[in-house]
Enzyme design. Structure first.
Site, short mmCIF file in Angstrom:
data_model
loop_
_atom_site.label_atom_id
_atom_site.label_comp_id
_atom_site.label_asym_id
_atom_site.label_seq_id
_atom_site.Cartn_x
_atom_site.Cartn_y
_atom_site.Cartn_z
N ARG A 6 -10.67 11.52 -0.05
CA ARG A 6 -11.60 11.06 -0.21
C ARG A 6 -12.67 11.72 -0.15
NH1 ARG A 6 -10.62 5.20 -1.04
NH2 ARG A 6 -9.05 4.47 0.02
N SER A 25 2.06 4.70 7.37
CA SER A 25 3.28 4.75 6.86
C SER A 25 3.68 6.00 7.13
CB SER A 25 2.39 5.48 5.25
OG SER A 25 1.64 6.72 5.45
N ASN A 63 -13.88 17.98 10.44
CA ASN A 63 -12.30 18.46 11.19
C ASN A 63 -11.14 18.10 11.06
OD1 ASN A 63 -13.19 16.73 12.76
ND2 ASN A 63 -11.19 18.02 14.78
N TRP A 67 0.89 -1.03 0.05
CA TRP A 67 -0.13 0.22 -0.08
C TRP A 67 0.97 1.25 0.07
CZ3 TRP A 67 -1.26 -3.29 4.62
CH2 TRP A 67 -2.25 -4.13 4.33
N ASP A 68 0.55 2.50 1.12
CA ASP A 68 1.26 3.77 0.86
C ASP A 68 2.83 3.03 0.80
OD1 ASP A 68 -0.88 4.03 1.98
OD2 ASP A 68 -0.54 4.99 3.62
N GLU A 74 -5.37 12.47 4.06
CA GLU A 74 -3.92 11.58 4.01
C GLU A 74 -3.09 12.10 3.09
OE1 GLU A 74 -5.25 8.72 4.89
OE2 GLU A 74 -6.60 8.20 2.72
N GLU A 123 -11.22 13.52 6.78
CA GLU A 123 -9.91 12.99 6.23
C GLU A 123 -8.91 13.82 5.07
OE1 GLU A 123 -9.10 8.90 6.39
OE2 GLU A 123 -9.35 9.17 4.41
N ARG A 155 -1.39 11.26 11.81
CA ARG A 155 -0.61 9.84 11.18
C ARG A 155 -0.19 10.75 9.89
NH1 ARG A 155 -6.30 7.80 9.61
NH2 ARG A 155 -6.64 8.43 7.58
N GLN A 185 -14.78 20.85 15.88
CA GLN A 185 -15.78 20.41 15.82
C GLN A 185 -16.77 20.27 16.44
OE1 GLN A 185 -15.56 15.66 17.54
NE2 GLN A 185 -14.86 15.79 15.27
#
Length: 879
Positions: A583, A382, A530, A311-312, A565, A563, A465, A491
């Site tokens: 996304r 990651s 948020n 993946w990452d 990332e 999100e 992260r 938030q």
């Protein structure tokens, strides 16, 4: 001199002056006309687009078929086809077909399949076909069809489809398709929004009604101003709507960082729908995609050899940000794990290859960084890595804790890697100084406890992260990371009433405001959203760093998304470019997400920002921040995500984009493991826009050089083609999203990235092969016309009349040794002509030979006119 003599003298002088002025005007007209022609012939920088067939409407469901008929007359969607020409100015769309004309203006179309109904509302999308050229100057998205040309000046979209005909007036059409079925359940959640917004009537030019005046008085000053700016008839507002509008915080206080607004979210989602080749990830040849040989290794959890998903991933970089040439090797760290493992198998591994080696099969695996006794309770996600001054590798990563039923308690962590390197390869000698760096501070960034004790864990998304290390020129190190905002700007439902979170004009903001208020689920998501891109400073201990200072977020996504990332920073020249993957499904507009999933089959994107310094303030690229958009459904072999940009040596205006391909857990079919994708180039333009270039590499190429390009990796959106972007059986296959299970990718349309040989518009004026026109007048081989009168060898007599001691007697004009006797009568005109020519020097595109010819004619006319005046004077004197 007699009175009559003076009259004749003046007549001759005025004739000469008029002659010279006329000649000057003629020359100026010639030059200006030529300059305008050059100016109007500027290259507009719009690339051709290669399209097959497929029409796309920016609604909830799109399904198209050849010979389908669709049409309308006030319409925000548009389709154009073979040999169609569009020349509108400020056009939201146009639909045309093979030699067909569309005159429709507002169409709320719905396209249905066998036993399926789709209700698309307010279409703004556009699709186009083969070999189209668009000449739009300020255009949000424009794609046309076979040999179609669009000349719109401000065009939001154009869509094309083979053999489609459009001609109805305000029509809610339905088109049947025997091959595809699509059902959208989102209408249950969004229809009330449309109904409520439809009650907001537009104002007219008539005298305001009593109801309008009464409601304006009920609104506070700022709310009334917003309603009037939006051209909404206040008389159509309900008391409840007035009450909500009066709660809005219109404060324009300075923000501490950049914002991804609700308007930006819409721009990103619509860019996915439009599949604009400027942003769309290139199609890749599905048959060329291989599982990574180096992913067959000892698994960190089982201790046994296994094939792993990849993946990452991120490279070990040097302090300047370039991929490090580490003792002859390029090093990459990647998240890997066995597919479909209960409770997950996510750990990080060290991969290596000879520096500059582009062969995907040559990558080797040095193994799990933290050994083979790992478990699924404590996992690694990651991050980034940099070479320390002492030659060790400093790793920054995400430590994820799921003990005690925690839901992904993420923390920023670090460790020092000591490697053994020789001609035989790279081995992990030891891992030292492992420790947690940051768990959130509660003020700038949310902590896990704040999240866990929140009101709605089910719909909330906690993120801390993906730490990315950046080293400044003075050696200071910073971490840029994904997070959520803390109490500094937290938030809450109050964020829905914060006007700054919307980002559009008052009309857009009010519409979006009521859309959220009238949709319970979207309102809940908006109150929880948020997301943030954070930054902190490390101390000067490279191998055992601690946090020295924590700053406010560089970018926040309050109310819009939860999100952002895979944050990373690339310095190009004197500017910092901040990138992140996201996304649309993590946003607060579920209708927009449904549209992306239905039309394209995926909702992923890469966003980007630019600043003059690391600490900001950052400005979104391409206005909304969108840089890359999904091109194919998420369950295709060639679906990509987790984009990571690295600088390209020798190209300070380009970045190389890496990602992984095929979603994990065999999303694209049994045996198709997630693997490293081919890399490709994104151009960074001087006007803070970006362009995807038609340049692809082998899979897993992190260093672009002369041997990197491999066009065989590029694909096409054509079923059954040798280089198709889909494997057999992938077309029309439904994507199973845990909460959404529907057919997807029904609006896919071909697109073609820009070829570097077709430069983007900003490159044109500085292209050496297309010199800018100011070079002409200053070319020594093409002297400008003013050289003649100021040539020292030319015995022009103007010096005499401007000498105060020179008398104005007619003796000099009749002296045959001074043939240039017109000097006196043309004195004023000559000065004017000379000044005018001097003013023309900076004109663009001047034709030198034309200027010399016109100048010569003007001088002859002046001499002739003066001679006539002189002869008149002489004749009168003789009389």
């Amino acid at each position: 001199m007699t009175k009559e003599h003076k009259k004749m003298y003046k007549a001759g002088k005025y004739w000469a002056v008029a002659t010279l002025v006329s000649a000057s005007i003629l020359m100026e007209v010639g030059v200006t006309t030529h300059a305008d022609a050059v100016e109007n012939n500027k290259y507009d920088g719009t690339a051709n687009v290669n399209i097959d067939c497929q029409a796309n409407v920016d609604g909830k469901i799109i399904s198209t078929d050849d010979n389908a008929t669709s049409g309308s007359t006030k319409q925000e969607s548009s389709i154009a086809n073979d040999n169609a020409t569009s020349g509108s100015t400020k056009q939201e769309s146009s639909i045309a077909n093979d030699n067909a004309t569309s005159g429709s203006t507002k169409q709320e179309s719905s396209i249905a399949n066998d036993n399926a109904t789709s209700g698309s509302t307010k279409q703004e999308s556009s699709v186009a076909n083969d070999n189209a050229t668009s000449g739009s100057t300020k255009q949000e998205s424009s794609v046309a069809n076979d040999n179609a040309t669009s000349g719109s000046t401000k065009q939001e979209s154009s869509v094309a489809n083979d053999n489609a005909t459009s001609g109805s007036t305000k029509q809610e059409s339905s088109v049947a398709n025997d091959t595809k079925t699509a059902v959208v359940d989102e209408s249950k959640n969004t229809s009330n929004t449309e109904n409520d917004n439809s009650q907001l009537k537009q104002t007219n030019n008539e005298q305001p009604s009593a109801a309008t005046q009464a409601n304006l008085k009920k609104l506070n000053h700022e709310a009334a101003k917003a309603v009037q700016n939006a051209k909404i008839d206040a008389g159509s507002l309900t008391d409840e709507q007035i009450n909500e509008l009066n709660k809005i915080n219109f404060s324009k206080s300075a923000e501490k960082g950049a914002k991804l607004t609700f308007k930006d979210l819409e721009g990103i989602g619509n860019a996915i729908v439009k599949q604009d080749p400027q942003y769309a990830v290139p199609y890749f040849n599905a048959k060329e995609i291989k599982n990574m040989p180096a992913s067959y290794t000892v698994d960190a959890q089982t201790g046994k050899m296994a094939h792993l998903d990849v993946w990452d991933s991120w490279p070990v970089q040097d302090p300047t940000g370039y991929v490090s040439n580490y003792k002859g090797y390029q090093l990459v760290i990647a998240m890997m794990g066995i597919p479909n493992t209960p409770n997950g198998d996510n750990h990080i591994y060290l991969l290596y290859n000879k520096y500059g080696d582009n062969d995907f099969s040559h990558w080797r695996n040095a193994g799990s960084i933290f050994g083979t006794n790992e478990n699924n309770v404590y996992q690694e996600w990651s991050g980034s890595a940099i070479v320390n001054d002492n030659g060790t590798i400093q790793l920054f990563y995400t430590s994820n804790d799921t003990s005690d039923y925690k839901l992904n308690d993420q923390r920023l962590a670090t460790a020092t890697l000591n490697l053994d390197v020789d001609d035989n390869g790279v081995a992990i000698k030891s891992v030292d100084n492992y420790h947690i760096l940051f768990e959130g501070d509660g003020f700038h960034y949310q902590t896990y406890d704040q999240f866990a004790n929140g009101k709605d864990r089910k719909n909330d998304d906690y993120c801390l992260r993906d730490p990315h290390v950046v080293q400044s020129e003075n050696g200071d190190r910073y971490l840029v990371f994904e997070a959520n905002t803390g109490m500094e700007d937290y938030q809450s439902d109050d964020q829905i009433y914060n006007w700054a979170n919307y980002g559009g004009d008052d009309a857009f903001n009010i519409k979006s405001f009521f859309k959220l208020l009238n949709n319970k689920n979207d309102r809940e998501l908006a109150s929880l959203a948020n997301g943030a891109i954070g930054i902190l400073k490390l101390n000067n201990d490279q191998t055992n760093p601690k946090v020295e200072e924590v700053y406010s977020p560089l970018v926040s996504t309050l109310m819009a998304s939860d999100e952002v990332e895979r944050v990373n920073v690339v310095k190009l020249g004197d500017k910092y470019y901040l990138f992140s993957a996201t996304r649309v499904s993590r946003g607060s507009d579920r209708e927009l997400n449904a549209k992306d999933i239905t039309i394209v089959g995926d909702n992923v994107a890469m966003i980007g920002y630019v600043s003059d310094n690391l600490m900001g303030k950052y400005k979104p690229l391409n206005n909304s921040g969108v840089v890359l958009t999904a091109s194919v459904p998420a369950n295709w072999r060639t679906a990509t995500y987790s984009y990571y940009a690295v600088p390209v040596e020798g190209h300070p205006d380009q970045v190389l984009i890496t990602s992984y391909m095929s979603n994990k857990d065999f999303a694209s079919g049994e045996g198709n493991y997630a693997t490293l994708a081919p890399s490709f180039i994104v151009q960074i333009n001087p006007d803070d826009t970006t362009t995807v270039l038609a340049r692809a590499t082998n899979q897993g190429d992190w260093v672009w050089d002369d041997s990197s390009r491999n066009d065989n990796m590029l694909g096409v959106l054509k079923e059954g083609a040798v280089n198709s972007a889909a494997l057999p059986g992938e077309w029309g296959k439904p994507v199973d999203w845990s909460l959404i299970n529907r057919s997807s990718g029904l609006g896919l349309k071909p697109h073609q990235p820009v070829n570097p040989s077709q430069p983007t518009t900003p490159a044109t004026p500085v292209n050496p092969s297309q010199p800018t026109t100011p070079a002409t007048p200053v070319n020594p081989s093409q002297p400008t016309t003013p050289a003649t009168p100021v040539n020292p060898s030319a015995t022009t007599t103007p010096a005499t009349p401007v000498n105060p001691s020179a008398t104005t007697t007619p003796a000099k004009p009749v002296n045959p040794s001074q043939p240039t006797t017109p000097a006196k009568p043309v004195q004023a005109g000559q000065a004017t002509a000379t000044n005018f020519v001097d003013q023309r020097l900076p004109q663009t595109g001047e034709n030198n030979s034309q200027s010399q010819t016109m100048s010569f004619i003007g001088i002859l006319l002046a001499m002739f006119g003066s001679l006539l005046g002189f002869l008149g004077i002489k004749k009168r004197r003789n009389d």
